[in-house]
Design a protein around this motif. Structure first.
Motif, short mmCIF file in Angstrom:
data_model
loop_
_atom_site.label_atom_id
_atom_site.label_comp_id
_atom_site.label_asym_id
_atom_site.label_seq_id
_atom_site.Cartn_x
_atom_site.Cartn_y
_atom_site.Cartn_z
N GLN A 76 -16.98 20.05 13.79
CA GLN A 76 -17.09 19.06 15.74
C GLN A 76 -15.95 19.51 16.03
O GLN A 76 -15.21 19.54 15.09
CB GLN A 76 -17.31 17.90 15.65
CG GLN A 76 -18.50 17.52 14.74
CD GLN A 76 -18.43 16.22 14.76
OE1 GLN A 76 -18.62 15.67 13.64
NE2 GLN A 76 -17.41 14.78 15.34
N LEU A 77 -16.07 19.77 17.86
CA LEU A 77 -15.05 19.91 18.30
C LEU A 77 -14.38 18.74 19.54
O LEU A 77 -15.99 18.54 20.06
CB LEU A 77 -14.06 21.19 18.69
CG LEU A 77 -14.79 22.48 19.25
CD1 LEU A 77 -15.28 21.95 20.81
CD2 LEU A 77 -14.64 23.52 19.45
N ASN A 78 -13.92 18.71 20.10
CA ASN A 78 -12.97 18.11 21.12
C ASN A 78 -13.21 18.39 22.57
O ASN A 78 -12.53 19.27 22.24
CB ASN A 78 -12.46 17.16 21.16
CG ASN A 78 -12.37 16.08 22.18
OD1 ASN A 78 -12.21 16.86 23.50
ND2 ASN A 78 -12.00 14.62 22.24
N ALA A 79 -14.60 18.94 23.32
CA ALA A 79 -14.58 19.50 24.54
C ALA A 79 -13.26 19.91 25.10
O ALA A 79 -13.32 21.06 25.58
CB ALA A 79 -15.80 19.39 25.15
N ARG A 80 -13.10 18.00 25.42
CA ARG A 80 -12.13 18.28 26.74
C ARG A 80 -10.91 18.87 26.26
O ARG A 80 -9.60 19.65 26.85
CB ARG A 80 -11.60 16.74 27.49
CG ARG A 80 -12.90 16.58 27.47
CD ARG A 80 -12.48 14.97 27.98
NE ARG A 80 -13.64 14.66 29.32
CZ ARG A 80 -13.76 14.51 30.17
NH1 ARG A 80 -12.79 15.31 31.04
NH2 ARG A 80 -15.40 14.09 30.95
N ARG A 81 -10.34 18.96 24.95
CA ARG A 81 -8.66 19.05 24.44
C ARG A 81 -9.71 20.91 24.34
O ARG A 81 -8.59 21.33 23.88
CB ARG A 81 -8.78 18.77 22.48
CG ARG A 81 -8.47 17.23 22.95
CD ARG A 81 -8.46 16.90 21.61
NE ARG A 81 -8.41 15.30 20.96
CZ ARG A 81 -7.55 14.54 20.04
NH1 ARG A 81 -7.11 15.35 18.77
NH2 ARG A 81 -7.36 13.08 19.90
N ALA A 82 -11.09 21.13 24.08
CA ALA A 82 -11.06 22.71 23.73
C ALA A 82 -9.99 23.61 25.15
O ALA A 82 -10.58 24.50 25.14
CB ALA A 82 -12.45 23.16 23.26
N ALA A 83 -10.59 22.89 26.05
CA ALA A 83 -10.46 23.14 27.11
C ALA A 83 -9.63 23.04 27.93
O ALA A 83 -9.24 24.32 28.67
CB ALA A 83 -11.55 23.00 28.07
N GLU A 84 -8.73 22.56 27.37
CA GLU A 84 -7.02 22.18 27.95
C GLU A 84 -6.42 23.60 26.98
O GLU A 84 -5.71 24.01 27.29
CB GLU A 84 -7.10 21.06 27.05
CG GLU A 84 -7.13 19.85 28.95
CD GLU A 84 -6.33 18.81 27.86
OE1 GLU A 84 -6.06 18.68 27.02
OE2 GLU A 84 -7.13 17.40 28.32
N PHE A 85 -6.91 23.31 25.35
CA PHE A 85 -6.27 24.56 24.71
C PHE A 85 -6.30 25.64 25.36
O PHE A 85 -5.31 26.65 25.75
CB PHE A 85 -6.85 24.74 23.23
CG PHE A 85 -6.06 25.20 22.19
CD1 PHE A 85 -5.06 25.80 21.89
CD2 PHE A 85 -6.84 26.62 22.94
CE1 PHE A 85 -5.08 26.67 21.02
CE2 PHE A 85 -6.59 27.48 21.63
CZ PHE A 85 -5.39 28.02 20.90
N LEU A 86 -7.89 26.54 25.99
CA LEU A 86 -8.06 27.57 26.19
C LEU A 86 -7.14 27.81 27.67
O LEU A 86 -7.10 28.92 28.28
CB LEU A 86 -9.45 27.48 26.67
CG LEU A 86 -10.22 27.45 25.20
CD1 LEU A 86 -11.73 27.81 25.37
CD2 LEU A 86 -10.36 28.78 24.55
N GLU A 87 -8.06 27.09 28.07
CA GLU A 87 -7.07 26.99 30.31
C GLU A 87 -5.40 26.52 29.50
O GLU A 87 -4.34 28.03 30.37
CB GLU A 87 -7.13 25.15 30.41
CG GLU A 87 -6.27 25.43 31.98
CD GLU A 87 -6.54 24.37 32.65
OE1 GLU A 87 -7.17 23.92 34.40
OE2 GLU A 87 -6.18 23.03 31.95
N LYS A 88 -4.85 26.20 28.69
CA LYS A 88 -3.38 26.73 28.77
C LYS A 88 -2.75 27.80 28.02
O LYS A 88 -2.08 28.91 28.75
CB LYS A 88 -2.63 25.60 27.57
CG LYS A 88 -0.94 25.54 27.12
CD LYS A 88 -0.95 24.08 26.04
CE LYS A 88 1.31 24.04 26.24
NZ LYS A 88 1.15 23.29 25.21
N GLY A 89 -3.77 27.82 26.90
CA GLY A 89 -3.63 29.17 26.42
C GLY A 89 -3.74 30.55 27.81
O GLY A 89 -2.98 31.84 27.85
N ASN A 90 -4.23 30.40 28.08
CA ASN A 90 -4.79 31.08 30.15
C ASN A 90 -3.47 31.62 30.57
O ASN A 90 -3.08 32.48 31.25
CB ASN A 90 -6.01 31.17 30.70
CG ASN A 90 -7.11 31.62 30.33
OD1 ASN A 90 -7.69 31.88 28.86
ND2 ASN A 90 -8.51 31.04 30.57
#
Length: 437
Positions: free
Chosen positions: A168-182
């Motif tokens: 499982q993962l938290n979709a909002r946290r995952a999106a924030e992580f991807l966005e921050k990396g971008n």
């Protein structure tokens, strides 16, 4: 999410990027990331709203193979994507970072639960196929299942497929992580975001006649390499709107499939050790029309022609909240909460977990959240990934329905490899636009 102001502000004049990605859900953000880490191309992400405002933010957050069919056309893509998520989590650990904190990542394992002899036989066959395909999988009898999940009601006919490596993962946290990396690439001039900026039209270049730019409500954005439409359930209607004044006729039958999830906060007296899903969920995922039997599948009535179904899914998130689902219906682009459906979800969960029957749902009025999202549904059950026929530089990545999170990283890798001319890790032919619709 961080605000746009944390980036160098994008001016409202013409700007040029190698790749334009329309859609800032988990698919669009993953595609942007793949281009940024796998090439030297510049990328802009455009969205009519903000990240996680569509299906991504309303999802349950599982990365599961338990519900996938070995040998199906989506099997290899899901398997590849799961591997990429695992590699990402491991790379964070190697850097001394915590994937639980950054992604909400937990390797909980999943249980696909059957309650009839027929469902149990089907699950045993699935487990055999999954083991032969190289997955760790085990069939659990009623007694073994009770040990794994004491809260779950079992009888002599109950059994489950157990996949210990599902996560499982938290979709909002995952999106924030991807966005921050971008955003790390913005200082290098390789990345920009244009949120709350709807796309209005595609623009042709003067010389070749190809679509080489998009017009938004505030900007003209030029593309030197590719335009990717990853706008979830809005992708089909968006493409129709963008091509309305051209001679190109394109019908991408992506339609919204509404779903509700019920989140119970601080439910300390109830414990789940794994992600759970009833066996009938698999049929509901691929079925648009209700079946006649209600006894084992949880399918409901036609609900005013909306082909409504409810299947039990249950997970515990990183904050200890119980997340219960899930409904599927065709209700256009409506995202209003329907209390009758929320009640059905609660009742269905109570059939599996007796403790939930001890209190009425009304007792949780101040400690509950209802998530409503629109899944991008395609009739043949496969995502659409690839170039648009007749538009060599325009690509689609949509139609993942409830599997966008699971397939996000594999989809991003597949699409980026197409654009960059790299060898394909997974055969993309089943997901091509050409010849399907």
């Amino acid at each position: 999410m961080a605000s746009d102001s944390e980036l160098a502000p994008a001016s409202h004049s013409d700007q040029t990027f190698d790749v334009l990605v329309i859609g800032a859900g988990i698919i669009g953000l993953s595609i942007a990331r793949q281009f940024l880490i796998g090439s030297d191309l510049s990328v802009a992400v455009i969205d009519k709203a903000v990240p996680c405002s569509g299906a991504t933010g309303a999802g349950q957050g599982y990365i599961w193979m338990a519900s996938k069919t070995v040998g199906s056309e989506g099997w290899e893509l899901a398997l590849r994507s799961q591997k990429l998520w695992e590699e990402l989590a491991e790379s964070l650990k190697d850097q001394g970072l915590d994937p639980l904190q950054l992604l909400g990542w937990k390797k909980t394992g999943s249980l696909l639960v059957g309650r009839t002899p027929e469902e149990s036989d089907k699950l045993k066959r699935m487990v055999k196929q999954q083991c032969e395909a190289g997955l760790r999988a085990e069939y659990l009898s009623a007694s073994d299942l009770h040990v794994k999940e004491p809260e779950l009601m079992v009888d002599k006919d109950t059994g489950a497929a157990f996949l210990p490596d599902d996560s499982q993962l938290n979709a909002r946290r995952a999106a924030e992580f991807l966005e921050k990396g971008n955003r790390h690439y913005s200082s290098k001039g390789r990345y920009a975001e244009f949120y709350n900026d709807p796309v209005i039209s595609l623009l042709r270049s003067g010389g070749s006649g190809e679509f080489k730019a998009i017009k938004t409500s505030r900007n003209i954005l030029h593309s030197k390499k590719a335009i990717v439409v990853a706008a979830g359930c809005w992708s089909g209607s968006l493409m129709s709107d963008l091509l309305r004044e051209s001679e190109i006729v394109l019908d991408i039958p992506v339609k919204p499939r509404k779903g509700h999830l019920l989140v119970l906060e601080n439910f300390n007296s109830f414990q789940l050790n794994h992600g759970l899903m009833e066996a009938g969920y698999i049929d509901h995922h691929h079925t648009a029309v209700p079946l006649p039997s209600l006894s084992t599948s949880g399918l409901l009535d036609d609900h005013d022609g909306q082909a409504l179904s409810v299947s039990m899914t249950a997970t515990m998130d990183t904050m200890g909240n119980i997340v219960l689902g899930s409904s599927r219906q065709f209700a256009g682009f409506c995202t209003e909460v329907e209390e009758s459906i929320v009640n059905r979800i609660w009742e269905r969960a109570g059939e599996f977990f007796p403790k939930l029957r001890e209190k009425p749902l009304s007792d949780f009025s101040t400690s509950r959240e209802v998530r409503v999202g629109l899944r991008p549904y395609v009739p043949d059950g496969k995502p659409v990934i690839g170039p648009v026929p007749g538009l060599a530089n325009v690509f689609l990545a949509t139609g993942h329905e409830g599997e966008g999170l699971t397939m996000a990283l594999g989809t991003a890798e597949m699409l980026a490899d197409m654009v960059l001319g790299n060898p394909q890790k997974v055969d993309s032919a089943p997901f091509a636009v050409h010849g399907r619709f």
